[in-house]
Write a protein that holds these residues in place. Structure first.
Motif, PDB file in Angstrom:
ATOM      1  N   GLN A   1      -5.525  23.444  32.064  1.00  0.00           N
ATOM      2  CA  GLN A   1      -6.975  23.411  32.266  1.00  0.00           C
ATOM      3  C   GLN A   1      -7.712  23.759  30.981  1.00  0.00           C
ATOM      4  OE1 GLN A   1      -8.687  22.450  35.281  1.00  0.00           O
ATOM      5  NE2 GLN A   1     -10.181  22.253  33.621  1.00  0.00           N
ATOM      6  N   ALA A   2      -7.192  24.726  30.229  1.00  0.00           N
ATOM      7  CA  ALA A   2      -7.816  25.069  28.950  1.00  0.00           C
ATOM      8  C   ALA A   2      -7.812  23.868  28.008  1.00  0.00           C
ATOM      9  CB  ALA A   2      -7.104  26.256  28.313  1.00  0.00           C
ATOM     10  N   GLY A   3      -6.716  23.107  28.042  1.00  0.00           N
ATOM     11  CA  GLY A   3      -6.644  21.910  27.215  1.00  0.00           C
ATOM     12  C   GLY A   3      -7.647  20.858  27.638  1.00  0.00           C
ATOM     13  N   LEU A   4      -7.802  20.683  28.951  1.00  0.00           N
ATOM     14  CA  LEU A   4      -8.799  19.732  29.449  1.00  0.00           C
ATOM     15  C   LEU A   4     -10.214  20.189  29.113  1.00  0.00           C
ATOM     16  CD1 LEU A   4      -7.299  18.901  32.968  1.00  0.00           C
ATOM     17  CD2 LEU A   4      -7.113  17.537  30.873  1.00  0.00           C
ATOM     18  N   ASP A   5     -10.470  21.487  29.270  1.00  0.00           N
ATOM     19  CA  ASP A   5     -11.814  22.006  28.974  1.00  0.00           C
ATOM     20  C   ASP A   5     -12.182  21.800  27.512  1.00  0.00           C
ATOM     21  OD1 ASP A   5     -12.015  22.814  31.595  1.00  0.00           O
ATOM     22  OD2 ASP A   5     -11.540  24.920  31.187  1.00  0.00           O
ATOM     23  N   ALA A   6     -11.196  21.877  26.642  1.00  0.00           N
ATOM     24  CA  ALA A   6     -11.457  21.726  25.207  1.00  0.00           C
ATOM     25  C   ALA A   6     -11.923  20.323  24.855  1.00  0.00           C
ATOM     26  CB  ALA A   6     -10.203  22.077  24.405  1.00  0.00           C
ATOM     27  N   MET A   7     -11.706  19.364  25.753  1.00  0.00           N
ATOM     28  CA  MET A   7     -12.112  17.989  25.489  1.00  0.00           C
ATOM     29  C   MET A   7     -13.607  17.773  25.683  1.00  0.00           C
ATOM     30  SD  MET A   7      -8.822  16.282  27.391  1.00  0.00           S
ATOM     31  CE  MET A   7      -9.608  14.690  27.615  1.00  0.00           C
ATOM     32  N   ALA A   8     -14.257  18.718  26.363  1.00  0.00           N
ATOM     33  CA  ALA A   8     -15.697  18.576  26.603  1.00  0.00           C
ATOM     34  C   ALA A   8     -16.440  18.509  25.269  1.00  0.00           C
ATOM     35  CB  ALA A   8     -16.209  19.743  27.432  1.00  0.00           C
ATOM     36  N   GLY A   9     -17.303  17.522  25.120  1.00  0.00           N
ATOM     37  CA  GLY A   9     -18.069  17.380  23.895  1.00  0.00           C
ATOM     38  C   GLY A   9     -17.383  16.575  22.815  1.00  0.00           C
ATOM     39  N   MET A  10     -16.085  16.255  22.995  1.00  0.00           N
ATOM     40  CA  MET A  10     -15.394  15.431  22.006  1.00  0.00           C
ATOM     41  C   MET A  10     -15.767  13.970  22.190  1.00  0.00           C
ATOM     42  SD  MET A  10     -11.458  16.819  21.993  1.00  0.00           S
ATOM     43  CE  MET A  10     -11.023  18.513  21.571  1.00  0.00           C
ATOM     44  N   SER A  11     -15.651  13.210  21.122  1.00  0.00           N
ATOM     45  CA  SER A  11     -15.744  11.769  21.247  1.00  0.00           C
ATOM     46  C   SER A  11     -14.556  11.277  22.063  1.00  0.00           C
ATOM     47  CB  SER A  11     -15.726  11.104  19.873  1.00  0.00           C
ATOM     48  OG  SER A  11     -14.451  11.266  19.267  1.00  0.00           O
ATOM     49  N   LEU A  12     -14.658  10.080  22.608  1.00  0.00           N
ATOM     50  CA  LEU A  12     -13.558   9.556  23.411  1.00  0.00           C
ATOM     51  C   LEU A  12     -12.288   9.423  22.582  1.00  0.00           C
ATOM     52  CD1 LEU A  12     -12.597   8.493  26.115  1.00  0.00           C
ATOM     53  CD2 LEU A  12     -13.481   6.230  25.495  1.00  0.00           C
ATOM     54  N   THR A  13     -12.440   8.999  21.346  1.00  0.00           N
ATOM     55  CA  THR A  13     -11.260   8.870  20.477  1.00  0.00           C
ATOM     56  C   THR A  13     -10.602  10.220  20.249  1.00  0.00           C
ATOM     57  OG1 THR A  13     -12.191   6.945  19.361  1.00  0.00           O
ATOM     58  CG2 THR A  13     -10.454   8.152  18.206  1.00  0.00           C
ATOM     59  N   ALA A  14     -11.398  11.233  19.964  1.00  0.00           N
ATOM     60  CA  ALA A  14     -10.852  12.576  19.737  1.00  0.00           C
ATOM     61  C   ALA A  14     -10.257  13.136  21.018  1.00  0.00           C
ATOM     62  CB  ALA A  14     -11.934  13.500  19.202  1.00  0.00           C
ATOM     63  N   ALA A  15     -10.923  12.908  22.147  1.00  0.00           N
ATOM     64  CA  ALA A  15     -10.419  13.411  23.425  1.00  0.00           C
ATOM     65  C   ALA A  15      -9.077  12.779  23.753  1.00  0.00           C
ATOM     66  CB  ALA A  15     -11.430  13.125  24.529  1.00  0.00           C
ATOM     67  N   ARG A  16      -8.906  11.519  23.459  1.00  0.00           N
ATOM     68  CA  ARG A  16      -7.621  10.864  23.734  1.00  0.00           C
ATOM     69  C   ARG A  16      -6.512  11.448  22.867  1.00  0.00           C
ATOM     70  NH1 ARG A  16     -10.012   4.664  24.344  1.00  0.00           N
ATOM     71  NH2 ARG A  16     -10.437   4.818  26.602  1.00  0.00           N
ATOM     72  N   ARG A  17      -6.793  11.701  21.603  1.00  0.00           N
ATOM     73  CA  ARG A  17      -5.781  12.325  20.735  1.00  0.00           C
ATOM     74  C   ARG A  17      -5.432  13.712  21.257  1.00  0.00           C
ATOM     75  NH1 ARG A  17      -8.844  10.144  16.242  1.00  0.00           N
ATOM     76  NH2 ARG A  17      -9.834  12.192  16.039  1.00  0.00           N
ATOM     77  N   HIS A  18      -6.459  14.462  21.667  1.00  0.00           N
ATOM     78  CA  HIS A  18      -6.236  15.808  22.177  1.00  0.00           C
ATOM     79  C   HIS A  18      -5.395  15.767  23.447  1.00  0.00           C
ATOM     80  CE1 HIS A  18      -7.266  20.071  22.908  1.00  0.00           C
ATOM     81  NE2 HIS A  18      -7.322  19.711  24.179  1.00  0.00           N
ATOM     82  N   TYR A  19      -5.694  14.829  24.335  1.00  0.00           N
ATOM     83  CA  TYR A  19      -4.937  14.701  25.582  1.00  0.00           C
ATOM     84  C   TYR A  19      -3.473  14.367  25.295  1.00  0.00           C
ATOM     85  CZ  TYR A  19      -3.593  12.967  30.206  1.00  0.00           C
ATOM     86  OH  TYR A  19      -2.955  12.750  31.410  1.00  0.00           O
ATOM     87  N   ASP A  20      -3.242  13.470  24.353  1.00  0.00           N
ATOM     88  CA  ASP A  20      -1.862  13.140  23.972  1.00  0.00           C
ATOM     89  C   ASP A  20      -1.114  14.388  23.513  1.00  0.00           C
ATOM     90  OD1 ASP A  20      -2.431  10.519  24.528  1.00  0.00           O
ATOM     91  OD2 ASP A  20      -2.316   9.812  22.454  1.00  0.00           O
ATOM     92  N   ASP A  21      -1.750  15.170  22.658  1.00  0.00           N
ATOM     93  CA  ASP A  21      -1.110  16.383  22.141  1.00  0.00           C
ATOM     94  C   ASP A  21      -0.897  17.413  23.245  1.00  0.00           C
ATOM     95  OD1 ASP A  21      -1.095  15.271  19.612  1.00  0.00           O
ATOM     96  OD2 ASP A  21      -2.898  16.330  18.937  1.00  0.00           O
ATOM     97  N   LEU A  22      -1.868  17.523  24.148  1.00  0.00           N
ATOM     98  CA  LEU A  22      -1.747  18.474  25.258  1.00  0.00           C
ATOM     99  C   LEU A  22      -0.544  18.138  26.124  1.00  0.00           C
ATOM    100  CD1 LEU A  22      -2.864  20.733  27.125  1.00  0.00           C
ATOM    101  CD2 LEU A  22      -4.288  18.970  28.208  1.00  0.00           C
ATOM    102  N   CYS A  23      -0.431  16.897  26.538  1.00  0.00           N
ATOM    103  CA  CYS A  23       0.691  16.505  27.397  1.00  0.00           C
ATOM    104  C   CYS A  23       2.026  16.673  26.668  1.00  0.00           C
ATOM    105  CB  CYS A  23       0.526  15.063  27.853  1.00  0.00           C
ATOM    106  SG  CYS A  23      -0.895  14.781  28.925  1.00  0.00           S
ATOM    107  N   ALA A  24       2.057  16.250  25.404  1.00  0.00           N
ATOM    108  CA  ALA A  24       3.299  16.331  24.636  1.00  0.00           C
ATOM    109  C   ALA A  24       3.730  17.773  24.394  1.00  0.00           C
ATOM    110  CB  ALA A  24       3.136  15.607  23.304  1.00  0.00           C
TER     111      ALA A  24
END
Length: 310
Positions: free
Chosen positions: A22-45
């Motif tokens: 959840q902390a990883g998902l919350d960190a995506m708030a305010g990111m651009s879609l491109t940045a959020a996708r990179r962050h999500y990839d790193d979170l899952c990995a």
């Protein structure tokens, strides 16, 4: 393509996983879609185990669709197609690499992971078309997907002359509403499901998801997930319609726990049972019609409630 580097997963309880994810998902708030996708990839990995020894990964294309091929050190004939989740707007070959590699290792078969186009930049119809082209070109022995990827599989096989073995991990079935979804859960609420549905509803094939999508199906669900209630209703309908459906539910687990399965004993047990059931069907296709999955009622996973069993 360089494999993602991950450390050996450490055991954790479900509350710790929930907090971290959840902390990883919350960190995506305010990111651009491109940045959020990179962050999500790193979170899952970050939850993934290391790649199995001897496994080779190859990035290529099939019918102009990017795919990643996983070949385990011990490999039997037959290729599986895997379609990743991510709510139709997130997820990639990298975010779900640990799941695809785990499938290849446990089933001892090549796995093709599809890099379909994401919404909202693409239409759901484009993602469906890419999945159908890869399946048509490769004639896989099974189709496996999780979450949004499992829904893509369900929609992609509609009207197909022949459908292989399906492996469905917490899919969205039918048309979701606040009335037919289960209770809100951590990491995935009913509002989240409806928001994801809004991205695909204009292109999603019509129907309530109750006709059997294939003759042979394995399903893995988690207890704390609003998608589980409509899924269990569908499993009952598929069985009533003549499909041979294996079902297991990981007790107290959440949507998304598959990424951290090697750190969550309950998820790990359910995952291994799911993969063992898929492998048994692939290794003994002549026995599929007789395969009744009497072992789904172990302590680490739960069968359908008694009132829903055929």
């Amino acid at each position: 393509m360089a494999p993602l580097e991950t450390g050996t997963p450490k055991a954790m309880d479900i509350a710790t996983f929930e907090q971290r994810f959840q902390a990883g998902l919350d960190a995506m708030a305010g990111m651009s879609l491109t940045a959020a996708r990179r962050h999500y990839d790193d979170l899952c990995a970050s939850f993934s185990p290391p790649l199995p020894a001897g496994m080779t990964l190859t990035d290529t294309g099939i019918e102009a669709v990017p795919v990643r091929l996983y070949r385990p050190a011990r490999c039997q004939p037959g290729t599986l197609v895997y379609v990743h989740g991510g709510g139709y707007s997130l997820g990639s070959l990298d975010s779900h690499q640990g799941i695809a590699a785990g499938l290849a290792q446990l089933l001892e078969r090549e796995v093709l992971s599809i890099d379909y186009p994401l919404m909202p930049g693409a239409r759901y119809a484009q993602a469906l078309a890419d999945c159908r082209r890869v399946v048509a070109a490769t004639a896989p022995v099974a189709l496996v997907g999780d979450s949004a990827g499992a829904r893509l599989i369900l929609d992609a096989v509609i009207g197909a002359a022949s459908v292989p073995l399906l492996g469905l991990i917490y899919p969205l079935v039918g048309v979701p509403t606040t009335a037919n979804l289960g209770p809100d859960a951590a990491l995935l609420s009913r509002a989240d499901v409806l928001a994801a549905w809004a991205l695909i509803q204009d292109d999603a094939p019509p129907g309530d998801g109750q006709p059997p999508p294939a003759k042979h199906i394995e399903v893995l669900a988690v207890e704390r997930d609003p998608l589980t209630a409509p899924l269990e209703k569908a499993v009952k309908a598929w069985r009533a319609g003549g499909a041979d459906v294996g079902y297991r539910q990981a007790a107290n687990m959440l949507h998304g726990c598959l990424h951290a399965r090697e750190s969550l004993p309950g998820m790990a047990d359910a995952w291994r049972q799911f993969c063992a059931a898929l492998r048994q069907r692939l290794d003994s296709p002549a026995d599929q019609a007789r395969h009744q999955h009497s072992g789904t009622q172990e302590t680490t996973s739960s069968p359908l409630p008694a009132h829903q069993n055929p």
